[in-house]
Design a protein around this motif. Sequence first.
Motif, PDB file in Angstrom:
ATOM      1  N   GLY A 129       3.457   5.134  -7.708  1.00 46.86           N
ATOM      2  CA  GLY A 129       2.235   4.488  -8.170  1.00 46.86           C
ATOM      3  C   GLY A 129       1.024   5.074  -7.463  1.00 46.86           C
ATOM      4  N   HIS A 130      -0.101   4.364  -7.528  1.00 46.02           N
ATOM      5  CA  HIS A 130      -1.336   4.904  -6.978  1.00 46.02           C
ATOM      6  C   HIS A 130      -1.274   4.994  -5.450  1.00 46.02           C
ATOM      7  CE1 HIS A 130      -2.128   0.455  -7.253  1.00 46.02           C
ATOM      8  NE2 HIS A 130      -2.466   0.669  -5.997  1.00 46.02           N
ATOM      9  N   VAL A 131      -2.014   5.967  -4.927  1.00 47.85           N
ATOM     10  CA  VAL A 131      -2.107   6.175  -3.474  1.00 47.85           C
ATOM     11  C   VAL A 131      -3.354   5.467  -2.966  1.00 47.85           C
ATOM     12  CG1 VAL A 131      -2.488   7.900  -1.673  1.00 47.85           C
ATOM     13  CG2 VAL A 131      -0.811   8.333  -3.488  1.00 47.85           C
ATOM     14  N   ASP A 132      -3.166   4.585  -1.991  1.00 49.82           N
ATOM     15  CA  ASP A 132      -4.273   3.808  -1.424  1.00 49.82           C
ATOM     16  C   ASP A 132      -4.871   4.462  -0.182  1.00 49.82           C
ATOM     17  OD1 ASP A 132      -3.803   1.180  -3.047  1.00 49.82           O
ATOM     18  OD2 ASP A 132      -1.847   1.665  -2.192  1.00 49.82           O
ATOM     19  N   ILE A 133      -4.040   5.235   0.529  1.00 49.92           N
ATOM     20  CA  ILE A 133      -4.421   5.802   1.825  1.00 49.92           C
ATOM     21  C   ILE A 133      -4.060   7.279   1.826  1.00 49.92           C
ATOM     22  CG2 ILE A 133      -4.005   5.726   4.316  1.00 49.92           C
ATOM     23  CD1 ILE A 133      -2.840   2.777   3.623  1.00 49.92           C
ATOM     24  N   VAL A 134      -5.034   8.124   2.091  1.00 47.87           N
ATOM     25  CA  VAL A 134      -4.787   9.561   2.219  1.00 47.87           C
ATOM     26  C   VAL A 134      -5.063   9.959   3.659  1.00 47.87           C
ATOM     27  CG1 VAL A 134      -5.571  11.865   1.565  1.00 47.87           C
ATOM     28  CG2 VAL A 134      -5.319  10.099  -0.187  1.00 47.87           C
ATOM     29  N   VAL A 135      -4.104  10.641   4.271  1.00 49.03           N
ATOM     30  CA  VAL A 135      -4.272  11.151   5.632  1.00 49.03           C
ATOM     31  C   VAL A 135      -4.118  12.671   5.584  1.00 49.03           C
ATOM     32  CG1 VAL A 135      -3.508  11.060   8.026  1.00 49.03           C
ATOM     33  CG2 VAL A 135      -3.282   9.023   6.567  1.00 49.03           C
ATOM     34  N   ALA A 136      -5.222  13.368   5.788  1.00 47.76           N
ATOM     35  CA  ALA A 136      -5.222  14.834   5.776  1.00 47.76           C
ATOM     36  C   ALA A 136      -4.912  15.324   7.184  1.00 47.76           C
ATOM     37  CB  ALA A 136      -6.566  15.356   5.291  1.00 47.76           C
ATOM     38  N   ASN A 137      -3.659  15.646   7.405  1.00 49.32           N
ATOM     39  CA  ASN A 137      -3.188  15.996   8.742  1.00 49.32           C
ATOM     40  C   ASN A 137      -2.741  17.449   8.864  1.00 49.32           C
ATOM     41  OD1 ASN A 137      -1.854  15.457  11.437  1.00 49.32           O
ATOM     42  ND2 ASN A 137      -0.026  15.826  10.190  1.00 49.32           N
ATOM     43  N   ALA A 138      -2.371  18.079   7.747  1.00 48.70           N
ATOM     44  CA  ALA A 138      -1.835  19.439   7.795  1.00 48.70           C
ATOM     45  C   ALA A 138      -2.915  20.442   8.193  1.00 48.70           C
ATOM     46  CB  ALA A 138      -1.257  19.825   6.435  1.00 48.70           C
ATOM     47  N   LEU A 162       5.541  11.760   1.685  1.00 53.97           N
ATOM     48  CA  LEU A 162       5.707  12.696   2.793  1.00 53.97           C
ATOM     49  C   LEU A 162       5.477  14.112   2.295  1.00 53.97           C
ATOM     50  CD1 LEU A 162       9.003  11.070   4.079  1.00 53.97           C
ATOM     51  CD2 LEU A 162       6.795  10.926   5.251  1.00 53.97           C
ATOM     52  N   HIS A 163       4.335  14.669   2.619  1.00 51.92           N
ATOM     53  CA  HIS A 163       4.072  16.045   2.229  1.00 51.92           C
ATOM     54  C   HIS A 163       4.699  16.997   3.243  1.00 51.92           C
ATOM     55  CE1 HIS A 163       1.744  19.691   3.225  1.00 51.92           C
ATOM     56  NE2 HIS A 163       1.951  19.946   1.957  1.00 51.92           N
ATOM     57  N   TYR A 164       5.233  18.087   2.724  1.00 59.26           N
ATOM     58  CA  TYR A 164       5.698  19.182   3.577  1.00 59.26           C
ATOM     59  C   TYR A 164       5.392  20.486   2.867  1.00 59.26           C
ATOM     60  CZ  TYR A 164       9.662  20.051   0.454  1.00 59.26           C
ATOM     61  OH  TYR A 164      10.428  20.368  -0.635  1.00 59.26           O
ATOM     62  N   ASN A 165       5.370  21.561   3.637  1.00 54.88           N
ATOM     63  CA  ASN A 165       5.182  22.877   3.043  1.00 54.88           C
ATOM     64  C   ASN A 165       6.489  23.665   3.051  1.00 54.88           C
ATOM     65  OD1 ASN A 165       4.108  25.133   1.870  1.00 54.88           O
ATOM     66  ND2 ASN A 165       2.875  25.747   3.629  1.00 54.88           N
ATOM     67  N   LYS A 208       0.847  -1.186   0.000  1.00 57.19           N
ATOM     68  CA  LYS A 208       0.000   0.000   0.000  1.00 57.19           C
ATOM     69  C   LYS A 208       0.887   1.242   0.000  1.00 57.19           C
ATOM     70  CE  LYS A 208      -3.865  -2.350   0.659  1.00 57.19           C
ATOM     71  NZ  LYS A 208      -4.917  -2.448  -0.389  1.00 57.19           N
ATOM     72  N   THR A 209       0.351   2.324  -0.545  1.00 50.81           N
ATOM     73  CA  THR A 209       1.036   3.608  -0.488  1.00 50.81           C
ATOM     74  C   THR A 209       0.147   4.610   0.237  1.00 50.81           C
ATOM     75  OG1 THR A 209       2.300   3.245  -2.508  1.00 50.81           O
ATOM     76  CG2 THR A 209       1.966   5.529  -1.835  1.00 50.81           C
ATOM     77  N   ALA A 210       0.730   5.298   1.205  1.00 46.64           N
ATOM     78  CA  ALA A 210      -0.011   6.272   2.001  1.00 46.64           C
ATOM     79  C   ALA A 210       0.567   7.664   1.795  1.00 46.64           C
ATOM     80  CB  ALA A 210       0.047   5.906   3.483  1.00 46.64           C
ATOM     81  N   LEU A 211      -0.301   8.629   1.603  1.00 48.27           N
ATOM     82  CA  LEU A 211       0.072  10.037   1.581  1.00 48.27           C
ATOM     83  C   LEU A 211      -0.313  10.655   2.909  1.00 48.27           C
ATOM     84  CD1 LEU A 211       0.689  12.883   0.302  1.00 48.27           C
ATOM     85  CD2 LEU A 211      -1.704  12.878  -0.439  1.00 48.27           C
ATOM     86  N   ILE A 212       0.627  11.355   3.542  1.00 45.07           N
ATOM     87  CA  ILE A 212       0.360  12.055   4.797  1.00 45.07           C
ATOM     88  C   ILE A 212       0.675  13.521   4.591  1.00 45.07           C
ATOM     89  CG2 ILE A 212       0.912  12.250   7.247  1.00 45.07           C
ATOM     90  CD1 ILE A 212       1.930   9.305   7.029  1.00 45.07           C
TER      91      ILE A 212
END
Length: 253
Positions: free
Chosen positions: A84-93, A36-39, A8-12
Amino acid sequence: MQIDLSNKTALITGATGDLGRVMARTLAACGANIVLHYNHNEAKANELRQEITALGRNAIIAQADVTNEQHILAMKEKAAKELGHVDIVVANAVIQYQWTSVLEQSPSDYFSQFESCVMQSVYLAKAFIPAMIERGGGRFIGINTECAMQNFPNQSAYTAGKRGMDGVYRVLAKEVGEHQITVNQIAPGWTISDRDRANHTEENAGYSQHVPLKRRGTDQEIANSVAFLASDLASFITGAYIPVNGGNVMPAI
């Protein structure tokens, strides 16, 4: 029984923040590859990426302003190209600001909370859920707050943003459920993080005395809840607002 996020691929979003870092490490420990998202904090994002790759997972960093739809779409393209495709999205910001009373709070703070709580979630849904629909499943997880139920003085902008976010998630859960996509929220209390550990501020009797478990929760306990919702163990849970705060707030039926 264990949480297995292998393949699985997770975006945080906000992955370099106090809670986001632990979520990233935890989902990676469960087997997931991580976006790994960052601003602003590129150095911390790279440090975290190195930690995750040391676990044998794939990880990439992606800079974006989560209140900008084009940035979100660019992040989606980067993730698709590299992992590849993202299976899990975590909206934390979420945008940080100085809390004060309704009469003194700047109108811009209400807009910032709407943009970073409501619109971030809308942009993430528009960017990532269509591909989940095509694949027949996915996880969409938002980090809300116990403040949304407390409504204490000086919380108005934050509470307004998170309550708006709650409405989006409940509606979205009904709209995409038929595709086996779950949409849920975790609502942390005042959580102990590495910042508290460094400053030795873990204990706060004034807060803890009102918590049934008589303590503050930890960043790891929040991350554990996210990992659960991201997994197949939570396959029949959707539309939920789940407080992870020792019982400090309790949704009524």
